[in-house]
Design a protein around this motif. Structure first.
Motif, PDB file in Angstrom:
ATOM      1  N   SER A 126     -17.428  55.155 -27.445  1.00 51.59           N
ATOM      2  CA  SER A 126     -15.976  54.998 -27.585  1.00 51.59           C
ATOM      3  C   SER A 126     -15.430  56.147 -28.416  1.00 51.59           C
ATOM      4  O   SER A 126     -16.043  56.587 -29.385  1.00 51.59           O
ATOM      5  N   ILE A 169     -15.100  49.087 -28.791  1.00 53.85           N
ATOM      6  CA  ILE A 169     -16.052  49.560 -29.790  1.00 53.85           C
ATOM      7  C   ILE A 169     -17.416  49.666 -29.128  1.00 53.85           C
ATOM      8  O   ILE A 169     -18.020  48.644 -28.772  1.00 53.85           O
ATOM      9  N   LEU A 208     -16.283  49.839 -38.637  1.00 54.38           N
ATOM     10  CA  LEU A 208     -15.882  49.664 -37.246  1.00 54.38           C
ATOM     11  C   LEU A 208     -16.864  50.271 -36.242  1.00 54.38           C
ATOM     12  O   LEU A 208     -16.958  49.797 -35.115  1.00 54.38           O
ATOM     13  N   ARG A 209     -17.560  51.325 -36.629  1.00 53.72           N
ATOM     14  CA  ARG A 209     -18.411  52.000 -35.655  1.00 53.72           C
ATOM     15  C   ARG A 209     -19.696  51.206 -35.433  1.00 53.72           C
ATOM     16  O   ARG A 209     -20.169  50.490 -36.324  1.00 53.72           O
ATOM     17  N   CYS A 252     -15.240  43.891 -30.725  1.00 53.38           N
ATOM     18  CA  CYS A 252     -16.487  44.353 -30.138  1.00 53.38           C
ATOM     19  C   CYS A 252     -16.664  43.743 -28.748  1.00 53.38           C
ATOM     20  O   CYS A 252     -15.880  42.894 -28.303  1.00 53.38           O
ATOM     21  N   LEU A 297     -11.560  53.571 -30.225  1.00 50.79           N
ATOM     22  CA  LEU A 297     -11.991  53.273 -31.593  1.00 50.79           C
ATOM     23  C   LEU A 297     -11.085  53.955 -32.614  1.00 50.79           C
ATOM     24  O   LEU A 297     -10.798  53.388 -33.671  1.00 50.79           O
ATOM     25  N   TYR A 325     -13.899  44.200 -36.537  1.00 49.93           N
ATOM     26  CA  TYR A 325     -15.039  44.632 -35.723  1.00 49.93           C
ATOM     27  C   TYR A 325     -15.512  43.502 -34.808  1.00 49.93           C
ATOM     28  O   TYR A 325     -15.730  43.711 -33.611  1.00 49.93           O
TER      29      TYR A 325
END
Length: 439
Positions: free
Chosen positions: A288, A284, A371-372, A262, A292, A258
């Motif tokens: 996205s 990200i 990841l989000r 990012c 992603l 991440y």
């Protein structure tokens, strides 16, 4: 049928009939006084439990409370969720007592038959010795079964029952929760926001599970074949690198991915400095979608490929080398040897692993949770991001929005889908149909 059952009941020895009337009476009649006394105390204890608490818990499971709490006025009221949990626990105790009651009747009948054969009655010490040395597997299996029931089955039953209530949102203790039947399922399948979101997420979820399983499985198999190749030098040295990805906890790896990808990370910064992408380029972000998703697939491969590689390496070490020698003499090239010899053998041995990998990837919560971006919901999705899986959506509904009944209903739907898929996939696989082929 009723006549047969009646005849079977008439055939019960007197001792067994006494144990049917009250636990331990048959054993006392057979002069097994210690065992009989313990069984009688067990039933007395269960009756007292029902009288002072169990019956109330069962009634509470049906009503889920009748007095609503008002904390500002000092009225404690009934806690519906607590009553639901205790009701399930009481049913669990009743099932255990029923099993003990059945064992008590069988033991009395067995003792009566032994007496009829002229054999001496076992003392309590001899019964314990017979249980330890003759049926030790009962003792070793009882404790794990109890732990599975307490820590696995009971939470699943609790979650399943919550789906048939209105628990969640504003209806949480001290407010009373009530049974609503299939209302939560009706909301999921009728409200446009839920139907549209579930359709989009389910389609992506299936695509994700298939793609990630394919990458993880064949990526690990390819690495295993590469490391087993005779032309590769320093095999032990190269096998160390996948071990690092396998040894590092997945949440650490995902957090590292991440920060690397990012907007303020080094990867996007280098691409912008080199002029390869525009200043608005992101991988990200809250809007996205496919960037992603593709990053999630790559992260999944990084985390999951090493485990499949180690498994496939052990399986390939057991392959019969004579088959490959015969295939080379028949003119088969490397791809044909892989397609007709290696792949069927590995698939047969790893079909349950493929199914379990698919299920774990279908319910892979951690990938897109780490990841989000935080609190990022995509347009056209109800409390979800375009990269979320069903398990992430359930988390949003239950933990963040406190819609517990809807989350439980969604989890039951997901469980039914995965159970049917796993059973059907295994029955249709060569591991089930052609079990004798590779023995």
């Amino acid at each position: 049928m009723n006549g047969i059952m009646a005849r079977e009941r008439r055939r019960l020895p007197l001792q067994a009939k006494l144990s049917c009337a009250f636990m331990g009476l048959g054993q006392m009649f057979c002069r097994q006084y210690v065992k009989g006394a313990l069984l009688m105390l067990a039933e007395i204890g269960f009756i007292l439990f029902l009288a002072f608490k169990g019956v109330g818990d069962l009634i509470g499971l049906v009503t889920l409370g009748t007095v609503e709490g008002v904390p500002i006025m000092g009225i404690e009221g009934d806690n519906s969720v607590e009553m639901l949990a205790w009701g399930i626990t009481t049913i669990f105790f009743c099932v255990i007592f029923g099993a003990a009651y059945y064992a008590n009747v069988r033991d009395a009948a067995f003792t009566a038959r032994e007496i009829g054969k002229g054999n001496p009655v076992r003392s309590f010490r001899e019964s314990c010795r017979s249980l330890i040395y003759g049926k030790f597997f009962y003792l070793t299996l009882t404790v794990p079964i109890l732990f599975v029931c307490v820590f696995n089955i009971m939470p699943i039953v609790f979650t399943a029952l919550v789906a048939f209530t209105d628990y969640g949102g504003e209806i949480v203790p001290p407010k009373l929760v009530s049974w609503t039947g299939f209302q939560s399922f009706k909301v999921i399948f009728t409200m446009s926001e839920y139907v549209g979101t579930m359709g989009k997420i389910l389609l992506w979820n299936i695509l994700w599970a298939v793609g990630s399983t394919f990458l993880v499985y064949f990526g690990g198999l390819e690495l295993a074949l590469l490391y087993n190749a005779k032309c590769l030098k320093w095999k032990r040295f190269w096998r160390v690198f996948p071990m690092f990805a396998y040894a590092i906890p997945s949440f650490i790896s995902l957090t590292g991915f991440y920060f690397m990808f990012c907007d303020s990370g080094p990867i996007v910064g280098l691409l912008k400095d080199w002029g390869w992408v525009s200043e608005r380029f992101t991988i990200i972000s809250y809007d996205s979608k496919w960037s992603l998703r593709i990053l999630g697939l790559l992260c999944c491969a990084w985390v999951g490929v090493p485990s499949v590689m180690f498994l496939a390496t052990g399986i390939l070490s057991n392959v019969n080398k004579d088959m490959y020698e015969a295939a080379r003499l028949d003119g088969a090239n490397a791809f044909q040897q892989f397609w007709y010899l290696t792949l069927p053998f590995v698939l047969f041995a790893t079909t349950p692993i493929i199914i379990s990998t698919f299920i774990s990837q279908f319910n892979n919560f951690s990938i897109f949770y780490f990841l989000r971006p935080e609190a990022a919901y995509s347009p056209g999705y109800f409390n979800a991001n375009s990269s979320d899986l069903l398990i992430n959506w359930m988390y949003n509904l239950t933990v963040e929005k406190r819609l517990y009944s809807l989350g439980s209903a969604l989890s039951l739907i997901l469980f039914a889908f995965m159970a049917l898929f796993a059973l059907g996939a295994y029955i249709a696989s060569p591991a089930y149909k052609k079990e004798d082929t590779y023995r």
